[in-house]
Design a protein around this motif. Structure first.
Motif, mmCIF file in Angstrom:
data_model
loop_
_atom_site.group_PDB
_atom_site.id
_atom_site.type_symbol
_atom_site.label_atom_id
_atom_site.label_comp_id
_atom_site.label_asym_id
_atom_site.label_seq_id
_atom_site.Cartn_x
_atom_site.Cartn_y
_atom_site.Cartn_z
ATOM 1 N N HIS A 65 60.351 11.669 7.128
ATOM 2 C CA HIS A 65 60.307 13.094 6.775
ATOM 3 C C HIS A 65 58.981 13.370 6.068
ATOM 4 N N PRO A 66 57.878 13.343 6.809
ATOM 5 C CA PRO A 66 56.550 13.393 6.186
ATOM 6 C C PRO A 66 56.202 14.720 5.535
ATOM 7 N N LEU A 67 56.977 15.765 5.756
ATOM 8 C CA LEU A 67 56.666 17.059 5.158
ATOM 9 C C LEU A 67 57.620 17.411 4.019
ATOM 10 N N ARG A 68 58.493 16.483 3.651
ATOM 11 C CA ARG A 68 59.446 16.737 2.562
ATOM 12 C C ARG A 68 58.846 16.183 1.266
ATOM 13 N N GLU A 69 58.318 17.070 0.437
ATOM 14 C CA GLU A 69 57.549 16.662 -0.732
ATOM 15 C C GLU A 69 58.386 15.918 -1.761
ATOM 16 N N ARG A 70 59.676 16.206 -1.826
ATOM 17 C CA ARG A 70 60.510 15.588 -2.856
ATOM 18 C C ARG A 70 60.546 14.064 -2.708
ATOM 19 N N ALA B 230 50.293 12.019 1.000
ATOM 20 C CA ALA B 230 51.070 13.253 1.154
ATOM 21 C C ALA B 230 50.161 14.460 1.325
ATOM 22 N N ARG B 231 49.118 14.522 0.517
ATOM 23 C CA ARG B 231 48.208 15.667 0.585
ATOM 24 C C ARG B 231 47.525 15.747 1.945
ATOM 25 N N ARG B 232 47.043 14.591 2.433
ATOM 26 C CA ARG B 232 46.367 14.589 3.724
ATOM 27 C C ARG B 232 47.323 15.013 4.853
ATOM 28 N N ARG B 233 48.581 14.559 4.777
ATOM 29 C CA ARG B 233 49.543 14.915 5.826
ATOM 30 C C ARG B 233 49.873 16.403 5.787
ATOM 31 N N LEU C 246 50.190 21.296 8.169
ATOM 32 C CA LEU C 246 50.543 22.663 7.784
ATOM 33 C C LEU C 246 49.361 23.491 7.292
ATOM 34 N N GLY C 247 48.242 22.845 6.998
ATOM 35 C CA GLY C 247 47.133 23.570 6.405
ATOM 36 C C GLY C 247 47.423 23.997 4.981
ATOM 37 N N LEU C 248 48.337 23.269 4.304
ATOM 38 C CA LEU C 248 48.752 23.629 2.945
ATOM 39 C C LEU C 248 48.519 22.465 1.993
ATOM 40 N N GLU D 95 38.717 13.125 -8.774
ATOM 41 C CA GLU D 95 37.579 13.981 -8.428
ATOM 42 C C GLU D 95 37.165 13.774 -6.972
ATOM 43 N N ARG D 96 37.216 12.519 -6.514
ATOM 44 C CA ARG D 96 36.883 12.258 -5.116
ATOM 45 C C ARG D 96 37.891 12.916 -4.189
ATOM 46 N N LEU D 97 39.174 12.831 -4.569
ATOM 47 C CA LEU D 97 40.200 13.484 -3.768
ATOM 48 C C LEU D 97 39.981 14.988 -3.721
ATOM 49 N N SER D 98 39.579 15.569 -4.834
ATOM 50 C CA SER D 98 39.333 17.014 -4.868
ATOM 51 C C SER D 98 38.180 17.387 -3.946
ATOM 52 N N ARG D 99 37.121 16.545 -3.938
ATOM 53 C CA ARG D 99 36.005 16.825 -3.029
ATOM 54 C C ARG D 99 36.450 16.746 -1.576
ATOM 55 N N GLU D 100 37.245 15.722 -1.257
ATOM 56 C CA GLU D 100 37.753 15.596 0.113
ATOM 57 C C GLU D 100 38.620 16.793 0.484
ATOM 58 N N GLN D 101 39.405 17.243 -0.483
ATOM 59 C CA GLN D 101 40.252 18.410 -0.247
ATOM 60 C C GLN D 101 39.408 19.632 0.094
#
Length: 342
Positions: A196-201, A226-229, A234-236, A318-324
């Motif tokens: 269930h890759p889109l279920r954040e819980r 999770a963030r990358r998926r 979903l673009g979210l 910070e690196r994750l934020s840049r990638e985001q």
């Protein structure tokens, strides 16, 4: 007698330890719909739609009657413990048919009762709660109404039951965390994040379990995955709860664990130990993050190592934020290009 829909539709006769399995998709769909609507009259028109959808046969009424007659022959002669010489399970009414369970039950009803019992125990006895919830989940033999979920009655019920199963899983892992069973649930949660890759819980629970097991870097890696998926599918961005869990782990701040540790009234000798395993306690970590340290026993070397770890983790974020930001920018460019027909 137990009518089972948490998996392929079947009837279990406890007296003889025999499982009665309808043959054919139409028979399974008919029994499944009647079990879902047990005690209610289901109109013939609705059953025709359940079995054949938009392509009913020319003699749909007669075809339905034939399937009902075959289903009646599958059902036992009397209900166990009913005190009756004969129990008519499937009754014809002017507008349709009704399945009368009498004193029998469904596995879905048992699942709901056990889930309610386990949830009620969560606050006072998390270990017992986990056992009861696992008992409830053990009733599942596969997807709800498997092989019968093409009509509206069965498909809607299957969706509701599946959502109930997922919520029960979330409750189970919550109480496992309260009971201190961190390590034993990480594998199950890892598998659930894949299914269930889109279920954040599930991601949040896995991050918490990993962190409390002393695996902080892996917990942050789960957030990254999770963030990358979510961005890709979903673009979210992750929601505030998942982001908050990441920030709490990053700063070694887990108020839920502190509250649970205090309520457990652990011996005073363990008071300085982190609730996530070996290592410094929360007061040490919070003080180091703030630039100080209560007491003089920790030593300068330990303080230096902890500060270096905090710096490393902050750079990771910070690196994750840049990638985001790069992903969002790339997504915006692709959207603009598609809109322009490029």
């Amino acid at each position: 007698m137990e009518f089972r829909i948490l998996g392929p539709v079947q009837i279990y006769d406890e007296r003889s330890n025999v499982r009665i399995v309808p043959t054919g998709a139409k028979q399974r769909a008919l029994l499944g719909a009647l079990v879902v609507k047990a005690g209610q009259v289901v109109s013939a028109d609705r059953l025709v739609d359940e079995l054949w959808g938009e392509h009913p046969p020319a003699n749909a009424a007669n075809a339905l009657q034939a399937h009902v007659a075959r289903l009646r022959r599958l059902l036992p002669v009397s209900a166990p413990g009913s005190g009756e010489a004969h129990h008519e399970w499937l009754v014809t009414r002017p507008l349709g048919y009704v399945l009368r369970l009498g004193r029998s039950r469904t596995d879905a009803e048992r699942f709901r009762l056990l889930t309610a019992e386990g949830s009620a125990l969560a606050a006072t006895d998390p270990a017992r709660s986990a056992d009861v919830l696992r008992e409830a989940l053990a009733l599942w033999r596969g997807p709800a109404l498997e092989g019968s979920e093409h009509g509206t009655i069965c498909s809607a019920e299957a969706s509701l039951l599946e959502e109930g199963r997922l919520v029960t899983l979330e409750t189970l892992f919550e109480v496992c965390l309260r009971a201190g069973r961190f390590g034993e649930i990480t594998g199950e949660l890892e598998e659930l994040t894949i299914r269930h890759p889109l279920r954040e819980r599930f991601y949040e629970l896995l991050m918490t379990a990993l962190y409390r097991s002393g695996r902080q870097a892996e917990a942050l890696g789960v957030y990254d995955r999770a963030r990358r998926r979510l961005v890709y599918d979903l673009g979210l961005e992750p929601g505030p709860v998942l982001r908050g869990r990441m920030e709490a782990i990053l700063h070694h701040h887990d108020p839920d664990a502190v509250r649970e540790a205090r309520s457990a009234a652990e011996p005073a000798a363990d008071a300085g130990r982190s609730p996530w395993g070996s290592g410094p306690g929360l007061d040490v970590l919070d003080a180091v993050d703030a630039g100080g340290l209560p007491g003089a026993d920790a030593g300068e070397a330990g303080v230096r190592l902890l500060r270096e770890e905090i710096v490393r983790l902050r750079r990771h974020v910070e690196r994750l934020s840049r990638e985001q930001r790069e992903l969002v920018s790339r997504f915006d460019r692709l959207t603009t290009a598609r809109a322009a027909g490029l």
